[in-house]
Design a protein around this motif. Structure first.
Motif, PDB file in Angstrom:
ATOM      1  N   HIS A  99      -2.178  -2.940  -3.540  1.00 11.73           N
ATOM      2  CA  HIS A  99      -3.574  -2.797  -3.112  1.00 11.73           C
ATOM      3  C   HIS A  99      -4.355  -2.789  -4.366  1.00 11.73           C
ATOM      4  O   HIS A  99      -5.541  -3.200  -4.520  1.00 11.73           O
ATOM      5  CB  HIS A  99      -3.878  -1.662  -2.360  1.00 11.73           C
ATOM      6  CG  HIS A  99      -4.984  -1.552  -1.310  1.00 11.73           C
ATOM      7  ND1 HIS A  99      -5.217  -0.676  -0.727  1.00 11.73           N
ATOM      8  CD2 HIS A  99      -5.885  -2.625  -1.249  1.00 11.73           C
ATOM      9  CE1 HIS A  99      -6.495  -1.145   0.089  1.00 11.73           C
ATOM     10  NE2 HIS A  99      -6.870  -2.441  -0.471  1.00 11.73           N
TER      11      HIS A  99
ATOM     12  N   ASP B 245      -3.428   2.738  -4.903  1.00 12.75           N
ATOM     13  CA  ASP B 245      -1.988   2.422  -4.447  1.00 12.75           C
ATOM     14  C   ASP B 245      -1.228   1.160  -4.751  1.00 12.75           C
ATOM     15  O   ASP B 245      -2.092   0.142  -4.980  1.00 12.75           O
ATOM     16  CB  ASP B 245      -2.014   2.873  -2.759  1.00 12.75           C
ATOM     17  CG  ASP B 245      -3.019   1.793  -2.039  1.00 12.75           C
ATOM     18  OD1 ASP B 245      -4.075   1.611  -2.708  1.00 12.75           O
ATOM     19  OD2 ASP B 245      -2.652   1.362  -1.230  1.00 12.75           O
TER      20      ASP B 245
ATOM     21  N   HIS C 266       0.815  -1.011   0.024  1.00 14.07           N
ATOM     22  CA  HIS C 266      -0.034   0.057  -0.014  1.00 14.07           C
ATOM     23  C   HIS C 266       0.835   1.194   0.063  1.00 14.07           C
ATOM     24  O   HIS C 266       2.065   1.118   0.445  1.00 14.07           O
ATOM     25  CB  HIS C 266      -0.838  -0.016   1.388  1.00 14.07           C
ATOM     26  CG  HIS C 266      -1.710  -0.982   1.591  1.00 14.07           C
ATOM     27  ND1 HIS C 266      -3.099  -0.896   1.235  1.00 14.07           N
ATOM     28  CD2 HIS C 266      -1.449  -2.199   2.148  1.00 14.07           C
ATOM     29  CE1 HIS C 266      -3.667  -2.093   1.691  1.00 14.07           C
ATOM     30  NE2 HIS C 266      -2.718  -3.046   2.070  1.00 14.07           N
TER      31      HIS C 266
HETATM   32 ZN   LIG Z   1      -4.116   0.364   0.302  1.00 16.23          ZN
END
Ligand SMILES: [Zn+2]
Length: 236
Positions: free
Chosen positions: A125, A135, A22
């Motif tokens: 992600h 992200d 992330h």
């Molecule tokens: Zn994330």
């Protein structure tokens, strides 16, 4: 590594076989503030200077993935994964610092030593939640990580003999369960493997709300399909 442990975790009910990367537009203290506020968590936060903060022990499931889909499964990503949050002011749209990338590589090498995580399950992600999340962004150095033995890259000379975009995306692992998901997955694929087709948004806050482009003309480009065929070749 320092610790800032948060109580937002659960027992795992299955083995760890996935790693989710992330990024957050905030520095670490603000990431921790928001995690506490929303009762979320991740296992590690890596700061721009390469500092690592442990938030949840790997043996527990952290609350970082939300709803997701990867390689035919939509069961809880959190239960099977380790989540790493990278602090990055432009949400991964501009280069990650060498110190941060080195720290990430060392951390992930340790994780891969401790857990059996297949290379095809090392994801961003946005790969597992392409309709909701941008992200870790198109500047995330996936190729450099693959050079370090973390995840997979592709060879443009070796391609799958298949032209159907949804079929190719599904082979890699992306969600193609609706037309909307196919387009969003195609864009997530570009963030990771073909960043020239990803639009820069100077406002990270705006990007979080509008993660998809205005048009998907890139899907008609020959190099989009060819790259898809080459990536599918290594993920199949
Ligand atoms: Zn994330």
């Amino acid at each position: 590594m320092r610790e800032h442990l948060l109580p937002f975790y659960e027992e795992r009910d299955r083995n760890i076989d996935m790693l989710v990367i992330h990024c957050s537009a905030y520095p670490a203290d603000k990431v921790l503030f928001y995690l506490e506020q929303y009762k979320c968590s991740c296992h590690y936060i890596i700061e721009e200077n390469g500092g690592i903060i442990k938030v949840v022990d790997e043996r527990y499931s952290a609350q970082h993935g939300g709803k997701g889909f990867w390689r035919g499964s939509d069961e809880s990503l959190n239960k099977r994964s380790i989540g790493i949050e990278l602090c990055h002011p432009t949400l991964g749209q501009t280069s990650y610092s060498p110190a941060q990338v080195s720290a990430l590589i060392e951390l992930v090498k340790g994780i891969l030593h401790r857990h059996q995580i297949p290379a095809v399950n090392i994801v961003g992600h946005s790969d597992v939640a392409p309709l909701r999340k941008p992200d870790p962004g198109m500047a995330f150095p996936w190729r450099k990580l693959a050079d370090e033995g973390i995840g997979l890259w592709f060879d443009p000379a070796r391609k799958m003999d298949e032209n159907n975009v949804a079929e190719l995306l599904a082979i890699i692992g992306y969600d193609v369960r609706s037309e909307e998901a196919v387009s969003a997955s195609a864009y997530a694929f570009c963030r990771r493997f073909l960043p020239k087709y990803v639009q820069l948004d100077n406002n990270p806050q705006h990007l979080v709300e509008h993660i998809l482009p205005d048009d998907f003309a890139f899907m008609q480009q020959a190099d989009f399909v060819e790259t898809l065929q080459a990536v599918a070749f290594v993920y199949r």
